[in-house]
Design a protein around this motif. Structure first.
Motif, PDB file in Angstrom:
ATOM      1  N   ASP A  55       0.835  -1.207   0.000  1.00  0.00           N
ATOM      2  CA  ASP A  55       0.000   0.000   0.000  1.00  0.00           C
ATOM      3  C   ASP A  55       0.873   1.263   0.000  1.00  0.00           C
ATOM      4  O   ASP A  55       0.577   2.241  -0.702  1.00  0.00           O
ATOM      5  CB  ASP A  55      -0.910   0.007   1.225  1.00  0.00           C
ATOM      6  CG  ASP A  55      -1.992  -1.064   1.159  1.00  0.00           C
ATOM      7  OD1 ASP A  55      -2.241  -1.578   0.039  1.00  0.00           O
ATOM      8  OD2 ASP A  55      -2.552  -1.396   2.216  1.00  0.00           O
ATOM      9  N   VAL A  56       1.926   1.234   0.804  1.00  0.00           N
ATOM     10  CA  VAL A  56       2.838   2.382   0.877  1.00  0.00           C
ATOM     11  C   VAL A  56       3.476   2.639  -0.485  1.00  0.00           C
ATOM     12  O   VAL A  56       3.562   3.786  -0.947  1.00  0.00           O
ATOM     13  CB  VAL A  56       3.926   2.147   1.947  1.00  0.00           C
ATOM     14  CG1 VAL A  56       5.054   3.183   1.821  1.00  0.00           C
ATOM     15  CG2 VAL A  56       3.325   2.196   3.340  1.00  0.00           C
ATOM     16  N   LEU A  57       3.904   1.550  -1.149  1.00  0.00           N
ATOM     17  CA  LEU A  57       4.536   1.702  -2.457  1.00  0.00           C
ATOM     18  C   LEU A  57       3.554   2.294  -3.467  1.00  0.00           C
ATOM     19  O   LEU A  57       3.921   3.175  -4.273  1.00  0.00           O
ATOM     20  CB  LEU A  57       5.058   0.352  -2.945  1.00  0.00           C
ATOM     21  CG  LEU A  57       5.760   0.355  -4.304  1.00  0.00           C
ATOM     22  CD1 LEU A  57       6.962   1.302  -4.296  1.00  0.00           C
ATOM     23  CD2 LEU A  57       6.205  -1.054  -4.691  1.00  0.00           C
ATOM     24  N   ALA A  58       2.314   1.850  -3.404  1.00  0.00           N
ATOM     25  CA  ALA A  58       1.312   2.397  -4.314  1.00  0.00           C
ATOM     26  C   ALA A  58       1.116   3.890  -4.072  1.00  0.00           C
ATOM     27  O   ALA A  58       1.003   4.690  -5.016  1.00  0.00           O
ATOM     28  CB  ALA A  58      -0.002   1.642  -4.141  1.00  0.00           C
ATOM     29  N   THR A  59       1.063   4.270  -2.803  1.00  0.00           N
ATOM     30  CA  THR A  59       0.907   5.690  -2.477  1.00  0.00           C
ATOM     31  C   THR A  59       2.124   6.478  -2.933  1.00  0.00           C
ATOM     32  O   THR A  59       2.006   7.588  -3.477  1.00  0.00           O
ATOM     33  CB  THR A  59       0.701   5.867  -0.955  1.00  0.00           C
ATOM     34  OG1 THR A  59      -0.419   5.096  -0.539  1.00  0.00           O
ATOM     35  CG2 THR A  59       0.490   7.325  -0.613  1.00  0.00           C
ATOM     36  N   ARG A  60       3.306   5.906  -2.705  1.00  0.00           N
ATOM     37  CA  ARG A  60       4.542   6.573  -3.138  1.00  0.00           C
ATOM     38  C   ARG A  60       4.515   6.812  -4.660  1.00  0.00           C
ATOM     39  O   ARG A  60       4.904   7.883  -5.136  1.00  0.00           O
ATOM     40  CB  ARG A  60       5.747   5.707  -2.809  1.00  0.00           C
ATOM     41  CG  ARG A  60       6.042   5.513  -1.335  1.00  0.00           C
ATOM     42  CD  ARG A  60       6.707   6.716  -0.734  1.00  0.00           C
ATOM     43  NE  ARG A  60       7.452   6.373   0.478  1.00  0.00           N
ATOM     44  CZ  ARG A  60       7.788   7.246   1.401  1.00  0.00           C
ATOM     45  NH1 ARG A  60       7.430   8.511   1.275  1.00  0.00           N
ATOM     46  NH2 ARG A  60       8.466   6.878   2.466  1.00  0.00           N
ATOM     47  N   ARG A  61       4.074   5.815  -5.401  1.00  0.00           N
ATOM     48  CA  ARG A  61       4.046   5.974  -6.863  1.00  0.00           C
ATOM     49  C   ARG A  61       3.075   7.071  -7.257  1.00  0.00           C
ATOM     50  O   ARG A  61       3.324   7.823  -8.214  1.00  0.00           O
ATOM     51  CB  ARG A  61       3.701   4.651  -7.528  1.00  0.00           C
ATOM     52  CG  ARG A  61       4.789   3.570  -7.373  1.00  0.00           C
ATOM     53  CD  ARG A  61       4.460   2.355  -8.232  1.00  0.00           C
ATOM     54  NE  ARG A  61       5.352   1.230  -7.993  1.00  0.00           N
ATOM     55  CZ  ARG A  61       6.583   1.082  -8.481  1.00  0.00           C
ATOM     56  NH1 ARG A  61       7.106   2.069  -9.235  1.00  0.00           N
ATOM     57  NH2 ARG A  61       7.296   0.008  -8.227  1.00  0.00           N
ATOM     58  N   ARG A  62       1.937   7.201  -6.543  1.00  0.00           N
ATOM     59  CA  ARG A  62       0.982   8.278  -6.862  1.00  0.00           C
ATOM     60  C   ARG A  62       1.578   9.646  -6.557  1.00  0.00           C
ATOM     61  O   ARG A  62       1.375  10.601  -7.306  1.00  0.00           O
ATOM     62  CB  ARG A  62      -0.309   8.089  -6.052  1.00  0.00           C
ATOM     63  CG  ARG A  62      -1.203   6.969  -6.551  1.00  0.00           C
ATOM     64  CD  ARG A  62      -2.620   7.126  -6.006  1.00  0.00           C
ATOM     65  NE  ARG A  62      -2.656   7.171  -4.548  1.00  0.00           N
ATOM     66  CZ  ARG A  62      -2.731   6.102  -3.759  1.00  0.00           C
ATOM     67  NH1 ARG A  62      -2.781   4.896  -4.302  1.00  0.00           N
ATOM     68  NH2 ARG A  62      -2.773   6.232  -2.454  1.00  0.00           N
TER      69      ARG A  62
END
Length: 768
Positions: free
Chosen positions: A567-574
């Motif tokens: 989830d953190v990685l997805a947020t980071r990519r956004r």
């Protein structure tokens, strides 16, 4: 000689006048028949021996005596013994006079010049008269002027081998005319000031420092007897510590004990333990022979500006300081202080032996002098002045550390601080190494300044002084990380800024995770997530979530950690920050590698490397972490050649950055790779070097790693501790949120156990 008056000349008869300079008895007569006898003229004086014997309790000073002997052998004619009042300069000079007696057959001259006494110093002319009388010149033959006395003294000392001891000199002018003209003579001068004028003319300066602990114990034993000291050895050492090696303090304490044979050393130590009472306990009715009285005489000789700086330096948050904090005090001492004024005033205090230079432009007050200066600042400066001084020095440290922080970690997000003073003479740093070295050297002062700020409820300042220590924690590590984080959190809550509170909650949470305080860590990190979210700081919130994921991992909940990291990685990519994405990729790759997903871990690390290479100029540390992560993954996957190449690059990178703990981690992995490849020699050398690095930085991991070092070929291993796995790696260096190397670092979580079995140490993450 014929002396005639004008009238006598006119009459052609003998006169009775004297012209010119006549020294000594004279005869005026027309004709003399028979002998001439003088009555009442003293005979020539015997060879003088004026130096008193050294005190019977004299101890130590072997190095100083050797320096004096070397100076004598080298033909030096003037030696200045300089040091603070009570440090033992006079006792050393008297000891030297006894030891060197045979080297000066013409005798010894001694005079206390009273440079820092309760009465005015001895005038040079009076000192010359005293010496000339000792050398056999009758009192009635002494000329009236200083110039004539000086000329006569030079004539009397020419060609003679004399030792002249000039005690407690006030200035170079006071002693210059008292130096014999003979090159075979030697003059030893004691003074609280350095007499720089004489040094410039070729005199040898010998700075007299406090006694060592061993020398202090010898002095006490000379007073009290070995038996009494041996009976309370620990207390005797503590007494030496409290007296800070100052002979005057040791002698006063020993004198009290010698007059009361039933008084224990423990009792005296107890009375001296309280700093506020220590100087008072070392007082005597004779002001000049007491500790504080000795310091007071030096203090009274200072000009107003130097005296003010001396007092206020006692408020410095740490024990050692440079020119910068001194410069910060000048606006409160002199309006419009010129550039270089701090340097000048520091020079005055050094010259007066009220300050010690422990390294280039790095100073400290002797422990007992510090107590005296603290008493003076309380007595002579108002509370408002003291507060202003402490604020100015604390803000100077923040200004200097902030300049270093920007150089070392330019990528960090920072909160803006509003200065109440105007820090000047801040250091300029040419590169990361220089800035990091400064932060490392000043770490204790920065921590102490942060505590001062918190104690005075300067909350914003206290928080920033905690936050600015981040770079040195990243590269150097320390055992006080939790203290810094706790202080930062308290300051943030006092300040009331949610962004500041969120950052310290996150840091303290990660620190607690590494210390094995898992419940406390999760509580802090969950609070950090919500605090950041409530303040509208999306980047801070995701940073805290990543920390929370690592807390799950370190407490053995790998599934929960992997889910949250995804989830953190997805947020980071956004959010789109390539560096932040790279950091999360490293964390996720480490977790996947530990679970056996090696191919996926390698792909994530390669992506992380590409992203982090974009910011390598600002952040050279994390690309090296990628190399280390790849080396672990390759090693676990059996690609030893690729692992060896990657770990070699990691070792070189960590070494280049000065990240010693990271270098040790890479060396430890290199040792395991070498052992797997059958290179026992390289394995042993890598482990030895890793252990050395950890020992240098005080890491408790060093002993366990040292036990893993295999014996050289041909050496039989007798036994090996059963609880040590020779193949097990130690805890690695983390990315930017390192934690202290303490005994608590060895608390083993379920994740740690899994990683050690899998050959992968646990990682840490940190602030961005």
């Amino acid at each position: 000689m014929s002396h005639r008056s004008a009238a006598d000349n006119n009459r052609g008869s003998p006169g009775n006048t004297i012209s010119g300079i006549v020294a000594g008895p004279s005869v005026q007569a027309l004709d003399i028949h028979g002998g001439v006898h003088f009555h009442g003229v003293p005979p020539a004086a015997a060879t003088p021996h004026q130096a008193a014997a050294p005190p019977p309790h004299f101890a130590g000073r072997g190095a100083e005596v050797r320096s004096l002997r070397s100076a004598m052998d080298a033909g030096s004619t003037v030696v200045v013994l300089s040091g603070p009042g009570g440090v033992g300069k006079t006792a050393l000079a008297r000891q030297w006079a006894r030891l060197a007696e045979d080297a000066f057959p013409a005798g010894q001259l001694y005079l206390n010049l009273g440079g820092f006494g309760l009465v005015p110093p001895v005038e040079p002319a009076e000192a010359l008269r005293s010496f000339l009388r000792a050398l056999g010149v009758p009192a009635g033959a002494l000329p009236p002027t200083l110039a004539e006395l000086t000329a006569l003294y030079r004539s009397q000392t020419a060609g003679r081998s004399l030792l002249v001891v000039l005690d407690d000199a006030f200035s170079a002018a006071q002693v210059r005319v008292l130096v014999p003209s003979s090159s075979s003579s030697m003059t030893v001068i004691t003074s609280r000031v350095r007499l720089s004028g004489l040094i410039a003319e070729g005199a040898v300066l010998l700075e007299i420092t406090p006694l060592t602990t061993a020398e202090s114990l010898t002095l006490l034993a000379n007073f009290l007897g070995e038996k009494r000291i041996d009976g309370e050895r620990e207390q005797a050492e503590r007494l030496a510590e409290l007296c800070a090696g100052l002979p005057i303090a040791l002698c006063l304490a020993a004198a009290r004990l010698s007059t009361r044979p039933r008084l224990s050393l423990a009792r005296v130590v107890a009375t001296l333990a309280a700093e506020t009472q220590r100087l008072a306990r070392l007082e005597t009715p004779d002001r000049e022979s007491s500790v504080s009285g000795s310091f007071e005489l030096s203090y009274q000789a200072l000009d107003a500006s130097a005296a003010a700086l001396y007092r206020r330096l006692s408020l410095h948050p740490g024990r050692e300081f440079g020119l910068g904090p001194a410069a910060a005090l000048l606006p409160g001492i002199q309006a419009g202080s010129p550039a270089g004024e701090a340097d000048r005033l520091i020079g005055v205090l050094l010259e007066s032996s009220l300050l010690q230079e422990v390294a280039e432009e790095h100073f400290r007050l002797h422990d007992l002098i510090h107590l005296h200066a603290r008493q003076k600042v309380v007595a002579e400066d108002t509370e408002a002045v003291r507060e202003e001084a402490m604020l100015a020095m604390s803000e100077w440290y923040l200004g200097a550390a902030s300049a270093a922080d920007v150089v070392v970690t330019p990528y960090r997000r920072r909160l803006v601080y509003s200065y109440r003073t105007s820090p000047s003479e801040l250091p300029a740093f040419s590169d990361r190494d220089e800035a990091l070295a400064w932060l490392d050297r000043q770490r204790s002062n920065l921590s102490a300044a942060g505590q001062v700020a918190l104690d005075h409820r300067w909350a914003e300042l206290a928080w920033h002084l905690s936050d600015v220590l981040w770079p040195v924690q990243l590269y150097r590590k320390s055992t006080d990380r939790k203290d810094i984080d706790v202080r930062g959190l308290a300051a943030a809550r006092m300040w009331g800024d949610p962004r500041a509170e969120g950052r310290m909650l996150k840091r303290l949470g990660r620190t607690c995770t590494t210390l094995g305080e898992h419940d406390r860590a999760e509580q802090l990190l969950r609070k950090a997530v919500t605090t950041y979210a409530e303040s509208g700081d999306a980047e801070g919130s995701v940073e805290a979530q990543e920390m929370l994921a690592l807390a799950y991992r370190d407490s053995g909940r790998a599934d929960a950690a992997a889910e949250l990291l995804a989830d953190v990685l997805a947020t980071r990519r956004r959010l789109g920050n390539s560096r932040d994405i790279g950091l999360t990729l490293i964390s996720l790759a480490d977790l996947l590698s530990g679970r056996g997903n090696l191919a996926e871990a390698v792909e994530l690390l390669r992506e992380a490397g590409r992203l982090l290479d974009q910011s390598v100029a600002d952040d050279p540390y994390n690309p090296v972490r990628v190399k280390l992560g790849l080396a672990r993954a390759y090693f676990d996957g059996g690609d030893l050649a690729a692992a060896d190449l990657a770990v070699t690059e990691a070792i070189e990178g960590m070494k280049r950055l000065g990240a010693a703990i990271g270098e040790a981690d890479a060396l430890e992995l290199a040792a395991r790779i070498a052992a797997r490849r059958g290179d026992a020699t390289r394995s042993r050398l890598c482990l030895q070097r890793a252990a050395e690095l950890l020992e240098t930085h005080g890491s408790p991991r060093a002993a366990a790693l040292r036990r893993q070092v295999p014996a050289p070929p041909g050496v039989q291993v007798i036994s090996q501790p059963q609880d040590v796995d020779p193949a097990a790696p130690g805890r690695p260096d983390g990315e930017p949120e390192p934690v202290p190397e303490t005994d608590a670092d060895h608390v083993t979580s379920a994740h740690d156990q899994h990683q050690r079995c899998a050959g992968k140490p646990a990682e840490q993450i940190g602030d961005s």
